[in-house]
Design a protein around this motif. Structure first.
Motif, PDB file in Angstrom:
ATOM      1  N   ALA A 109      80.593 109.376  -5.841  1.00 23.06           N
ATOM      2  CA  ALA A 109      79.940 110.256  -6.817  1.00 23.06           C
ATOM      3  C   ALA A 109      80.210 109.814  -8.243  1.00 23.06           C
ATOM      4  O   ALA A 109      79.887 110.539  -9.176  1.00 23.06           O
ATOM      5  CB  ALA A 109      80.402 111.699  -6.616  1.00 23.06           C
ATOM      6  N   SER A 110      80.801 108.640  -8.414  1.00 22.80           N
ATOM      7  CA  SER A 110      81.093 108.120  -9.751  1.00 22.80           C
ATOM      8  C   SER A 110      81.224 106.609  -9.660  1.00 22.80           C
ATOM      9  O   SER A 110      81.374 106.046  -8.564  1.00 22.80           O
ATOM     10  CB  SER A 110      82.394 108.722 -10.306  1.00 22.80           C
ATOM     11  N   VAL A 111      81.202 105.956 -10.800  1.00 21.47           N
ATOM     12  CA  VAL A 111      81.413 104.513 -10.824  1.00 21.47           C
ATOM     13  C   VAL A 111      82.850 104.191 -10.400  1.00 21.47           C
ATOM     14  O   VAL A 111      83.096 103.188  -9.737  1.00 21.47           O
ATOM     15  CB  VAL A 111      81.101 103.953 -12.227  1.00 21.47           C
ATOM     16  N   GLN A 112      83.792 105.067 -10.767  1.00 26.18           N
ATOM     17  CA  GLN A 112      85.175 104.864 -10.343  1.00 26.18           C
ATOM     18  C   GLN A 112      85.280 104.841  -8.825  1.00 26.18           C
ATOM     19  O   GLN A 112      85.961 103.991  -8.250  1.00 26.18           O
ATOM     20  CB  GLN A 112      86.077 105.962 -10.907  1.00 26.18           C
ATOM     21  N   GLN A 142      73.348 102.584 -11.491  1.00 26.92           N
ATOM     22  CA  GLN A 142      72.980 102.127 -12.830  1.00 26.92           C
ATOM     23  C   GLN A 142      73.765 102.827 -13.942  1.00 26.92           C
ATOM     24  O   GLN A 142      73.541 102.579 -15.115  1.00 26.92           O
ATOM     25  CB  GLN A 142      71.483 102.365 -13.051  1.00 26.92           C
ATOM     26  N   MET A 143      74.701 103.673 -13.556  1.00 23.86           N
ATOM     27  CA  MET A 143      75.462 104.438 -14.538  1.00 23.86           C
ATOM     28  C   MET A 143      76.552 103.583 -15.171  1.00 23.86           C
ATOM     29  O   MET A 143      77.101 102.684 -14.535  1.00 23.86           O
ATOM     30  CB  MET A 143      76.080 105.647 -13.823  1.00 23.86           C
ATOM     31  N   MET A 144      76.882 103.861 -16.417  1.00 25.54           N
ATOM     32  CA  MET A 144      77.970 103.182 -17.114  1.00 25.54           C
ATOM     33  C   MET A 144      79.093 104.182 -17.367  1.00 25.54           C
ATOM     34  O   MET A 144      78.896 105.177 -18.081  1.00 25.54           O
ATOM     35  CB  MET A 144      77.486 102.570 -18.431  1.00 25.54           C
ATOM     36  N   TYR A 227      76.094 115.252  -2.078  1.00 25.84           N
ATOM     37  CA  TYR A 227      76.881 114.038  -2.264  1.00 25.84           C
ATOM     38  C   TYR A 227      76.277 113.206  -3.390  1.00 25.84           C
ATOM     39  O   TYR A 227      75.160 113.439  -3.845  1.00 25.84           O
ATOM     40  CB  TYR A 227      76.979 113.232  -0.965  1.00 25.84           C
ATOM     41  N   GLY A 228      77.037 112.212  -3.845  1.00 25.12           N
ATOM     42  CA  GLY A 228      76.538 111.295  -4.863  1.00 25.12           C
ATOM     43  C   GLY A 228      76.199 112.007  -6.171  1.00 25.12           C
ATOM     44  O   GLY A 228      76.866 112.960  -6.579  1.00 25.12           O
TER      45      GLY A 228
END
Length: 278
Positions: A109-112, A142-144, A227-228
């Motif tokens: 659910a996150s880039v981490q 595509q998230m930063m 989710y996500g």
């Protein structure tokens, strides 16, 4: 990502091989071969590319080869669109290719978590000798965001691979028996027993590897299940609802397979009146 890794010369620095394959079919069969040799290997694509890899993933399941693959989901069916989607849920949680098999499916659910789930995925893949899918939707892909990367682990030597993974194909010395990794067995009795063995393994995964997060569910009358990126939106909805005095919560599956079915049953037993799957 490929351009960045190629520029960093990871093979010279760490021994990691980064390769842009000529096709999805080539990529998944490279994964099959490297995983059979006891190497930590992964591949990634978006939805249509993962479709093309399903035959290889079915072979990997039948041959019990550990690996990790990432599916950054975009809209479909077919070529669809480049817009974010979660439409590959059924494909990945039900197997995807032919035969009765499963892949462990992790939903960041996150880039981490995208970064954290790679070493977790390899741990699970080698524990159970199966493929692990990191199922990310296009929004997360595509998230930063800031990421804290884990400490680099020392690469296993060939001798360490032989000792740790006795099933791996590491070369045959004179006087030893051939070791074969394959999904093919023309003996029907052996094939049936192999399938029973796989189902016992999947039962073990279901028993031991369910992961999920609960937010404000202790006194909730209604619970979002998401989710996500959808879970992030649902979490904000929970905050807004709580501010209005609504007893709402969020159940976020982290493993989409195995699914946290018992957690939902427990919430029903506690008196939750309804669930909204987002």
């Amino acid at each position: 990502m490929i351009e960045y890794l190629s520029e960093q010369n990871p093979y010279e620095r760490t021994g990691m091989v980064v390769l842009q394959a000529e096709s999805e079919l080539a990529a998944i069969n490279m994964v099959y071969a490297a995983g059979a040799a006891g190497k930590h290997v992964m591949t990634s694509s978006s939805s249509p590319g993962v479709c093309l890899k399903q035959e290889g993933l079915a072979y990997i399941a039948g041959a019990e080869v550990p690996c990790v693959f990432a599916d950054v989901v975009r809209g479909g069916p077919g070529l669809g669109t480049i817009q974010p989607s979660q439409a590959d849920y059924f494909q990945n949680t039900k197997g995807g290719g032919n035969g009765d098999y499963r892949n462990i499916v992790l939903a960041p659910a996150s880039v981490q978590e995208m970064a954290d789930f790679v070493p977790l995925g390899f741990d699970l893949a080698f524990k159970y000798r199966m493929a692990v899918c990191i199922l990310s939707d296009g929004a997360i892909g595509q998230m930063m965001e800031k990421v804290v990367l884990p400490e680099q682990k020392a690469r296993l030597t060939e001798e360490e691979i032989k000792a740790k993974y006795p099933w791996a194909l590491t070369g045959r010395k004179r006087g030893t028996q051939h070791r074969v990794i394959t999904s093919l067995d023309l003996d029907s009795a052996r094939m049936e027993e192999h399938n029973r063995h796989l189902q016992r393994k999947y039962d073990e995964v279901t028993k031991n590897e369910v992961r999920y997060e609960m937010i404000d569910c202790d006194d909730a009358d209604y619970v979002f299940v998401a989710y996500g990126s959808s879970a992030r939106i649902a979490q904000k909805s929970v905050q807004l609802g709580r501010a209005e005095g609504l007893k709402v919560g969020l159940l976020r599956p982290i493993t989409l397979w195995p699914y946290p079915t018992q957690a939902i049953r427990n919430l029903i037993d506690k008196g939750v009146k309804g669930f909204l799957s987002v």
